[in-house]
Design an enzyme around this catalytic site. Structure first.
Site, PDB file in Angstrom:
ATOM      1  N   LYS A   1     -45.887  40.984  38.189  1.00 36.64           N
ATOM      2  CA  LYS A   1     -46.535  42.108  37.507  1.00 36.64           C
ATOM      3  C   LYS A   1     -47.999  42.262  37.933  1.00 36.64           C
TER       4      LYS A   1
ATOM      5  N   ILE B   1     -40.957  41.329  34.670  1.00 42.17           N
ATOM      6  CA  ILE B   1     -39.660  40.645  34.510  1.00 42.17           C
ATOM      7  C   ILE B   1     -38.937  41.075  33.235  1.00 42.17           C
TER       8      ILE B   1
ATOM      9  N   GLU C   1     -46.987  33.955  31.021  1.00 48.14           N
ATOM     10  CA  GLU C   1     -48.367  33.826  30.555  1.00 48.14           C
ATOM     11  C   GLU C   1     -48.575  32.324  30.426  1.00 48.14           C
TER      12      GLU C   1
ATOM     13  N   THR D   1     -42.757  23.275  31.558  1.00 47.82           N
ATOM     14  CA  THR D   1     -43.937  22.426  31.453  1.00 47.82           C
ATOM     15  C   THR D   1     -43.662  21.204  30.584  1.00 47.82           C
ATOM     16  N   ASP D   2     -44.460  20.164  30.784  1.00 47.84           N
ATOM     17  CA  ASP D   2     -44.337  18.980  29.921  1.00 47.84           C
ATOM     18  C   ASP D   2     -44.839  19.258  28.503  1.00 47.84           C
ATOM     19  N   GLU D   3     -45.555  20.368  28.327  1.00 47.65           N
ATOM     20  CA  GLU D   3     -46.120  20.651  27.005  1.00 47.65           C
ATOM     21  C   GLU D   3     -45.063  20.937  25.946  1.00 47.65           C
TER      22      GLU D   3
ATOM     23  N   TYR E   1     -48.451  29.093  23.433  1.00 42.63           N
ATOM     24  CA  TYR E   1     -47.965  29.003  24.819  1.00 42.63           C
ATOM     25  C   TYR E   1     -46.808  28.024  24.913  1.00 42.63           C
ATOM     26  N   SER E   2     -47.016  26.792  24.449  1.00 42.91           N
ATOM     27  CA  SER E   2     -45.965  25.789  24.663  1.00 42.91           C
ATOM     28  C   SER E   2     -44.732  26.083  23.815  1.00 42.91           C
TER      29      SER E   2
ATOM     30  N   THR F   1     -43.581  29.103  23.262  1.00 43.45           N
ATOM     31  CA  THR F   1     -42.786  30.111  23.989  1.00 43.45           C
ATOM     32  C   THR F   1     -42.118  29.496  25.220  1.00 43.45           C
ATOM     33  N   LYS F   2     -42.766  28.522  25.860  1.00 42.87           N
ATOM     34  CA  LYS F   2     -42.102  27.848  26.991  1.00 42.87           C
ATOM     35  C   LYS F   2     -40.909  27.040  26.468  1.00 42.87           C
TER      36      LYS F   2
ATOM     37  N   ASN G   1     -50.830  20.873  37.074  1.00 39.73           N
ATOM     38  CA  ASN G   1     -51.012  21.053  38.524  1.00 39.73           C
ATOM     39  C   ASN G   1     -52.485  21.282  38.870  1.00 39.73           C
TER      40      ASN G   1
ATOM     41  N   LYS H   1     -68.047  22.567  31.419  1.00 40.19           N
ATOM     42  CA  LYS H   1     -67.851  22.587  29.964  1.00 40.19           C
ATOM     43  C   LYS H   1     -66.678  21.687  29.580  1.00 40.19           C
TER      44      LYS H   1
HETATM   45  P1  NAD Z   1     -50.342  31.710  36.642  1.00 33.94           P
HETATM   46  O1  NAD Z   1     -50.838  32.267  35.364  1.00 33.94           O
HETATM   47  O2  NAD Z   1     -51.306  31.325  37.702  1.00 33.94           O
HETATM   48  O3  NAD Z   1     -49.288  32.721  37.316  1.00 33.94           O
HETATM   49  C1  NAD Z   1     -48.367  33.428  36.575  1.00 33.94           C
HETATM   50  C2  NAD Z   1     -47.852  34.587  37.434  1.00 33.94           C
HETATM   51  O4  NAD Z   1     -46.854  35.303  36.677  1.00 33.94           O
HETATM   52  C3  NAD Z   1     -48.933  35.615  37.798  1.00 33.94           C
HETATM   53  O5  NAD Z   1     -48.842  35.963  39.155  1.00 33.94           O
HETATM   54  C4  NAD Z   1     -48.635  36.808  36.899  1.00 33.94           C
HETATM   55  O6  NAD Z   1     -49.038  38.053  37.459  1.00 33.94           O
HETATM   56  C5  NAD Z   1     -47.130  36.695  36.767  1.00 33.94           C
HETATM   57  N1  NAD Z   1     -46.614  37.355  35.552  1.00 33.94           N
HETATM   58  C6  NAD Z   1     -47.057  37.185  34.276  1.00 33.94           C
HETATM   59  N2  NAD Z   1     -46.345  37.972  33.438  1.00 33.94           N
HETATM   60  C7  NAD Z   1     -45.415  38.613  34.202  1.00 33.94           C
HETATM   61  C8  NAD Z   1     -44.396  39.553  33.897  1.00 33.94           C
HETATM   62  N3  NAD Z   1     -44.170  39.974  32.645  1.00 33.94           N
HETATM   63  N4  NAD Z   1     -43.622  39.998  34.912  1.00 33.94           N
HETATM   64  C9  NAD Z   1     -43.842  39.588  36.195  1.00 33.94           C
HETATM   65  N5  NAD Z   1     -44.806  38.715  36.530  1.00 33.94           N
HETATM   66  C10 NAD Z   1     -45.595  38.227  35.538  1.00 33.94           C
HETATM   67  O7  NAD Z   1     -49.440  30.468  36.204  1.00 33.94           O
HETATM   68  P2  NAD Z   1     -49.141  29.092  36.952  1.00 33.94           P
HETATM   69  O8  NAD Z   1     -50.135  28.089  36.516  1.00 33.94           O
HETATM   70  O9  NAD Z   1     -48.922  29.355  38.378  1.00 33.94           O
HETATM   71  O10 NAD Z   1     -47.751  28.702  36.256  1.00 33.94           O
HETATM   72  C11 NAD Z   1     -46.520  29.169  36.804  1.00 33.94           C
HETATM   73  C12 NAD Z   1     -45.377  28.580  36.007  1.00 33.94           C
HETATM   74  O11 NAD Z   1     -45.442  27.157  36.033  1.00 33.94           O
HETATM   75  C13 NAD Z   1     -45.389  28.976  34.526  1.00 33.94           C
HETATM   76  O12 NAD Z   1     -44.043  29.176  34.115  1.00 33.94           O
HETATM   77  C14 NAD Z   1     -45.966  27.755  33.823  1.00 33.94           C
HETATM   78  O13 NAD Z   1     -45.490  27.644  32.509  1.00 33.94           O
HETATM   79  C15 NAD Z   1     -45.435  26.637  34.705  1.00 33.94           C
HETATM   80  N6  NAD Z   1     -46.233  25.393  34.713  1.00 33.94           N
HETATM   81  C16 NAD Z   1     -47.559  25.443  35.004  1.00 33.94           C
HETATM   82  C17 NAD Z   1     -48.279  24.248  35.082  1.00 33.94           C
HETATM   83  C18 NAD Z   1     -49.753  24.234  35.431  1.00 33.94           C
HETATM   84  O14 NAD Z   1     -50.373  23.168  35.443  1.00 33.94           O
HETATM   85  N7  NAD Z   1     -50.378  25.360  35.754  1.00 33.94           N
HETATM   86  C19 NAD Z   1     -47.641  23.036  34.830  1.00 33.94           C
HETATM   87  C20 NAD Z   1     -46.278  23.037  34.517  1.00 33.94           C
HETATM   88  C21 NAD Z   1     -45.577  24.224  34.478  1.00 33.94           C
HETATM   89  O1  TDX Z   2     -63.272  24.426  30.149  1.00 28.61           O
HETATM   90  C1  TDX Z   2     -62.392  23.623  29.815  1.00 28.61           C
HETATM   91  N1  TDX Z   2     -62.766  22.392  29.362  1.00 28.61           N
HETATM   92  C2  TDX Z   2     -61.859  21.445  28.978  1.00 28.61           C
HETATM   93  O2  TDX Z   2     -62.246  20.337  28.587  1.00 28.61           O
HETATM   94  C3  TDX Z   2     -60.977  23.943  29.899  1.00 28.61           C
HETATM   95  C4  TDX Z   2     -60.530  25.297  30.388  1.00 28.61           C
HETATM   96  C5  TDX Z   2     -60.072  22.971  29.534  1.00 28.61           C
HETATM   97  N2  TDX Z   2     -60.491  21.756  29.076  1.00 28.61           N
HETATM   98  C6  TDX Z   2     -59.497  20.716  28.736  1.00 28.61           C
HETATM   99  C7  TDX Z   2     -58.318  21.158  27.901  1.00 28.61           C
HETATM  100  C8  TDX Z   2     -57.199  20.255  28.410  1.00 28.61           C
HETATM  101  O3  TDX Z   2     -57.249  18.983  27.747  1.00 28.61           O
HETATM  102  O4  TDX Z   2     -58.927  20.321  29.997  1.00 28.61           O
HETATM  103  C9  TDX Z   2     -57.530  20.037  29.874  1.00 28.61           C
HETATM  104  C10 TDX Z   2     -56.735  20.944  30.816  1.00 28.61           C
HETATM  105  O5  TDX Z   2     -56.855  22.275  30.324  1.00 28.61           O
HETATM  106  P1  TDX Z   2     -56.093  23.515  31.019  1.00 28.61           P
HETATM  107  O6  TDX Z   2     -56.474  23.591  32.452  1.00 28.61           O
HETATM  108  O7  TDX Z   2     -56.294  24.702  30.154  1.00 28.61           O
HETATM  109  O8  TDX Z   2     -54.579  23.012  31.011  1.00 28.61           O
HETATM  110  P2  TDX Z   2     -53.556  22.605  29.824  1.00 28.61           P
HETATM  111  O9  TDX Z   2     -53.912  23.242  28.546  1.00 28.61           O
HETATM  112  O10 TDX Z   2     -53.394  21.113  29.891  1.00 28.61           O
HETATM  113  O11 TDX Z   2     -52.215  23.330  30.383  1.00 28.61           O
HETATM  114  C11 TDX Z   2     -51.910  23.299  31.790  1.00 28.61           C
HETATM  115  O12 TDX Z   2     -50.924  22.347  32.084  1.00 28.61           O
HETATM  116  C12 TDX Z   2     -49.633  22.594  31.599  1.00 28.61           C
HETATM  117  C13 TDX Z   2     -51.450  24.679  32.270  1.00 28.61           C
HETATM  118  O13 TDX Z   2     -52.448  25.647  31.972  1.00 28.61           O
HETATM  119  C14 TDX Z   2     -50.136  25.062  31.666  1.00 28.61           C
HETATM  120  O14 TDX Z   2     -49.676  26.288  32.216  1.00 28.61           O
HETATM  121  C15 TDX Z   2     -49.135  23.985  31.958  1.00 28.61           C
HETATM  122  O15 TDX Z   2     -47.947  24.249  31.262  1.00 28.61           O
END
Ligand code: NAD
Ligand code: TDX
Length: 332
Positions: free
Chosen positions: A34, A59, A81, A121-123, A148-149, A151-152, A178, A203
């Site tokens: 999207k 989607i 999201e 996610t592990d969350e 968030y978690s 809805t996942k 990641n 921060k």
């Molecule tokens: P992100 O927010 O960087 O990317 C999400 C993507 O989905 C974006 O490109 C966005 O445009 C697209 N999107 C959102 N709503 C949409 C919709 N309605 N239709 C089509 N596209 C849409 O997220 P990410 O960090 O890359 O995470 C990707 C997946 O991995 C997610 O399902 C998240 O739950 C999972 N995940 C993330 C982490 C992490 O550490 N970031 C860890 C474990 C699992």
């Molecule tokens: O500015 C900050 N300062 C801070 O201390 C931010 C943005 C976060 N934090 C802390 C919160 C968390 O303990 O850092 C840790 C990591 O935060 P995020 O990057 O927001 O990740 P988290 O909430 O752990 O979730 C991430 O991992 C699991 C991803 O965003 C999720 O999509 C994934 O499912």
């Protein structure tokens, strides 16, 4: 040649997977994305046009998903999201995309008998105490904390129900935090790197003792490809690389690697309901499917990630002020 449909493939982890698949397999990839604030066309730049195409769409659009799914062999579902802090401010888009969007994909895959791999996610397992000797496994009960978690978790349970009730050919993976290139600057590690590059102070939420289990996004991609190739249908696999570190350690490490004093950061308001610790036991994926992470050295992977943000100011610079302004209204 397999045709795979990757949802959310213009985001952080999805785009990493698309690059990984194009480089390491002969599959053709269609991305459906999207392009929300978190999606970026540039994340797919440089891919050969005959191997990867982008379709911009939602989607949750049933007609679009029906058409796209019908012409592919496999769907890998990353779109979501993804940011906890956003879900605390406005949960609605999380329900629309993570729950309804997943439901729409499930129905399209059911109708056309298409294999699905659902990225989670592990969350979904909630959090652990700092001194808990246990880590999350495939049998840990679900106990999500944030919108968030939750809805996942809901999306995972929908997939499980479609497997059991309709014989859906699906697998699920739950991965830990990641890091790597192209992660949105709202997230912890890129926020701190770009704060320093932009002349702002990093921060840290609260005391920073919260632990996250870091994995490089390339290792996540190799694990997902392994599950696609060898995973047992109907099963769940946890993905992790034994990378537990607390936030205080990570923020000090970023400062040191960027040549700043390790105490040059601010403590800011804690996240409400902040999960204390995540920790993944990925024994099943390693022993049954033979997967192993390649990024053993967090410090060097983090150093490369810092270099990427330094070299790609054009990718994040325009958004920086707005992202920080949104945080500052919540004293973060
Ligand atoms: P992100 O927010 O960087 O990317 C999400 C993507 O989905 C974006 O490109 C966005 O445009 C697209 N999107 C959102 N709503 C949409 C919709 N309605 N239709 C089509 N596209 C849409 O997220 P990410 O960090 O890359 O995470 C990707 C997946 O991995 C997610 O399902 C998240 O739950 C999972 N995940 C993330 C982490 C992490 O550490 N970031 C860890 C474990 C699992
Ligand atoms: O500015 C900050 N300062 C801070 O201390 C931010 C943005 C976060 N934090 C802390 C919160 C968390 O303990 O850092 C840790 C990591 O935060 P995020 O990057 O927001 O990740 P988290 O909430 O752990 O979730 C991430 O991992 C699991 C991803 O965003 C999720 O999509 C994934 O499912």
């Amino acid at each position: 040649m397999q045709k795979i449909l990757v949802t959310g493939g213009a985001g952080f982890i999805g785009s990493n997977f698309v690059h990984y698949v194009v480089e390491n397999t002969d599959m053709n990839v269609t991305v459906i994305d999207k392009l929300t604030y978190a999606g970026n066309r540039q994340n797919l730049a440089g891919l050969p046009e005959d191997r990867a195409q982008l379709v911009v769409g939602d989607i949750a659009d049933a007609a679009l998903m029906d058409e796209l799914v019908s012409t592919h062999d496999t769907v890998v579902h990353y779109a979501a999201e993804s940011h906890n802090d956003n879900s605390l401010r406005d949960p609605r888009p999380f329900l629309d995309t993570n729950i309804i969007g997943t439901y729409v994909i499930l129905e399209a895959c059911r109708k056309h008998d298409v294999r699905l791999h659902h990225i989670s996610t592990d969350e979904v397992y909630g959090d652990l105490e700092l001194d808990d000797p246990n880590r999350f496994t495939e049998t840990t009960p679900y106990n999500p904390s944030s919108p968030y978690s939750a809805t996942k978790a809901g999306s995972d349970l929908l997939v499980r129900a479609w497997v059991r009730s309709f014989g859906m050919r699906a697998t699920i993976s739950n991965c830990s935090n990641n890091y790597g290139p192209r992660q949105h600057i709202e997230k912890f590690i890129p926020r701190q790197i770009t704060n320093i590059l932009d002349g702002r102070r990093p921060k840290l939420y609260g005391a920073g003792l919260n632990v996250r289990d870091w994995i490089h996004s390339d290792d996540h991609s190799s694990a997902v490809l392994t599950i696609l190739e060898k995973g047992e249908l109907g099963e769940t696999y946890l993905i992790g690389a034994d990378g537990e570190k607390n936030n205080l350690h990570v923020i000090r490490l970023i400062l040191r690697l960027m040549g700043e004093p390790e105490d040059a950061f601010d403590h800011v308001a804690d996240r409400v309901g902040h999960d204390m610790r995540y920790a993944i036991d990925s024994t099943r994926l390693r022993s049954e499917l033979g997967w192993a992470p390649q990024f053993g050295d967090f410090e060097s992977g983090l150093g490369d990630t810092i270099d990427w943000y330094r070299e790609h100011v054009g990718w994040w610079g325009r958004e920086k002020s707005a992202v920080e302004a949104a945080y500052s209204t919540h004293s973060q």
